[in-house]
Write an enzyme that holds these catalytic residues in place. Sequence first.
Site, PDB file in Angstrom:
ATOM      1  CE  LYS A 117      -4.466  -1.528   1.508  1.00  0.00           C
ATOM      2  NZ  LYS A 117      -5.684  -1.131   2.193  1.00  0.00           N
ATOM      3  CE  LYS A 199      -5.795  -8.052  -2.144  1.00  0.00           C
ATOM      4  NZ  LYS A 199      -6.560  -7.618  -0.816  1.00  0.00           N
ATOM      5  CE  LYS A 202     -13.734  -3.863   0.015  1.00  0.00           C
ATOM      6  NZ  LYS A 202     -12.333  -4.240   0.837  1.00  0.00           N
TER       7      LYS A 202
HETATM    8  P1  TYM Z   1     -10.754  -6.315   3.093  1.00  0.00           P
HETATM    9  O1  TYM Z   1     -11.806  -5.468   3.412  1.00  0.00           O
HETATM   10  O2  TYM Z   1      -9.576  -6.090   2.425  1.00  0.00           O
HETATM   11  O3  TYM Z   1     -11.422  -7.614   2.800  1.00  0.00           O
HETATM   12  C1  TYM Z   1     -12.456  -8.344   3.541  1.00  0.00           C
HETATM   13  C2  TYM Z   1     -12.437  -9.929   3.333  1.00  0.00           C
HETATM   14  O4  TYM Z   1     -12.212 -10.337   2.071  1.00  0.00           O
HETATM   15  C3  TYM Z   1     -11.099 -10.878   1.915  1.00  0.00           C
HETATM   16  N1  TYM Z   1     -10.488 -10.846   0.387  1.00  0.00           N
HETATM   17  C4  TYM Z   1     -10.355 -11.896  -0.518  1.00  0.00           C
HETATM   18  N2  TYM Z   1     -10.613 -13.169  -0.427  1.00  0.00           N
HETATM   19  C5  TYM Z   1     -10.327 -13.995  -1.428  1.00  0.00           C
HETATM   20  N3  TYM Z   1      -9.856 -13.327  -2.507  1.00  0.00           N
HETATM   21  C6  TYM Z   1      -9.795 -11.796  -2.649  1.00  0.00           C
HETATM   22  N4  TYM Z   1      -9.393 -11.434  -3.987  1.00  0.00           N
HETATM   23  C7  TYM Z   1      -9.696 -11.190  -1.556  1.00  0.00           C
HETATM   24  N5  TYM Z   1      -9.513  -9.922  -1.193  1.00  0.00           N
HETATM   25  C8  TYM Z   1     -10.310  -9.704  -0.024  1.00  0.00           C
HETATM   26  C9  TYM Z   1     -10.077 -10.595   2.879  1.00  0.00           C
HETATM   27  O5  TYM Z   1      -9.119 -11.496   3.160  1.00  0.00           O
HETATM   28  C10 TYM Z   1     -10.758 -10.285   4.074  1.00  0.00           C
HETATM   29  O6  TYM Z   1     -11.227 -11.574   4.846  1.00  0.00           O
HETATM   30  N6  TYM Z   1      -8.019  -5.666   7.639  1.00  0.00           N
HETATM   31  C11 TYM Z   1      -9.306  -6.096   6.695  1.00  0.00           C
HETATM   32  C12 TYM Z   1     -10.482  -5.858   7.653  1.00  0.00           C
HETATM   33  C13 TYM Z   1     -10.560  -5.987   9.047  1.00  0.00           C
HETATM   34  C14 TYM Z   1     -10.783  -7.220   9.743  1.00  0.00           C
HETATM   35  C15 TYM Z   1     -10.430  -7.016  11.123  1.00  0.00           C
HETATM   36  C16 TYM Z   1     -10.680  -8.601   9.515  1.00  0.00           C
HETATM   37  C17 TYM Z   1     -10.510  -5.057   9.900  1.00  0.00           C
HETATM   38  N7  TYM Z   1     -10.361  -5.601  11.061  1.00  0.00           N
HETATM   39  C18 TYM Z   1     -10.526  -7.777  12.322  1.00  0.00           C
HETATM   40  C19 TYM Z   1     -10.596  -9.402  10.263  1.00  0.00           C
HETATM   41  C20 TYM Z   1     -10.614  -9.354  11.800  1.00  0.00           C
HETATM   42  C21 TYM Z   1      -9.537  -5.869   5.393  1.00  0.00           C
HETATM   43  O7  TYM Z   1      -8.979  -4.869   4.891  1.00  0.00           O
HETATM   44  O8  TYM Z   1     -10.155  -6.799   4.682  1.00  0.00           O
END
Ligand code: TYM
Length: 333
Positions: A117, A199, A202
């Site tokens: 990032k 990957k 969004k």
């Molecule tokens: P975020 O918002 O980027 O993504 C949310 C969830 O989606 C999964 N994910 C994917 N899985 C498969 N293929 C992909 N291309 C893909 N892109 C995203 C992510 O692994 C995630 O599970 N930091 C986290 C949000 C968060 C969080 C937490 C998660 C904040 N606090 C506490 C667990 C526990 C995040 O940015 O996810």
Amino acid sequence: METEIKRKRVLSGIQPSGVFTLGNYIGAVRNWNELQDSCDCLFMVANMHTITVRQTPAVLRENTYRAFANLLAAGLDPQKSVLFVQSQVPAHTELCWILDCYTMFGELSRMTQFKDKSAKNADNINAGLFTYPVLMAADILLYGADAVPVGVDQKQHVELARDIANRFNGVYGNVFTVPEPLIAKTGAKIMSLSEPQYKMSKSDPNPNSFIAVSDTPDDILRKFKRAVTDSEATVKRGEGRHGINNLIEIYSIAAGTTPEETENRFDGKGYGEFKVACAEAVIEMLRPFREKTDDLMKNRDYLDGLFRQGAETASRIAERVLSKVCKKTGIIR
Ligand code: TYM
């Protein structure tokens, strides 16, 4: 005497940094649904994480509602799970500051998402981007989560939460539950359609690289038709065949087949036909989800009511751990 076996506590979150992608749906939200009956679950919209990258305020607000509506549309049930918005439970940022003081600069420097990032946002490498994993550790540890269902990209952050918990417990006794990452066997890393070695994300500036859950059937068809594959033109998985491996995984999940069945079904068929079949399967999988989200977005009062209910329950649970942490560390509240 307690006769019931303690149910596992599960927590996960998703950022409202844009519209959810197919990756978020397949890799995360869809799996959360299945945990609701067997575990005590908390799921949150992680909007405090999102401002580590510059946002337009009105868009962030809208995306926060939409993300919450997406969770409901995916089948998460506020009667079974605690659903809430992170910023409405101030204990997260309070615990985050305390945990900042138990997290090492070197550990945070090694986080691959920070490196990625900061490369992408070279003009805004702010301290929040650096300490983001500590806020995530606070999210998890505040609720005593045993398991954290995430995609592969978040595993390193959950492991850091474990390290922080162990370090803190080493000094003060058993304050935190040490969490485990829970990674699904399939769909835990859905790849970009235009650069399938990376990957699906969004926040990718190229909208053809991802399927947004709000995309129309025409958009979905167009994006799959343009998906990057290779020159072999066989629907078979193989080492280094990132594009076709990804499409086979997506199709199999959307159509409810195994990857082997998918390969057999498309044996001797070309990429053109397979890509249209992928699009159709994904359109059908997402259709009810998209319609339900649109309906929910028309009813803000209902969503506001659920926000309040979720924040109250989450705050009550969080308070127990936070007050213990403050007591242990000598922080007067
Ligand atoms: P975020 O918002 O980027 O993504 C949310 C969830 O989606 C999964 N994910 C994917 N899985 C498969 N293929 C992909 N291309 C893909 N892109 C995203 C992510 O692994 C995630 O599970 N930091 C986290 C949000 C968060 C969080 C937490 C998660 C904040 N606090 C506490 C667990 C526990 C995040 O940015 O996810």
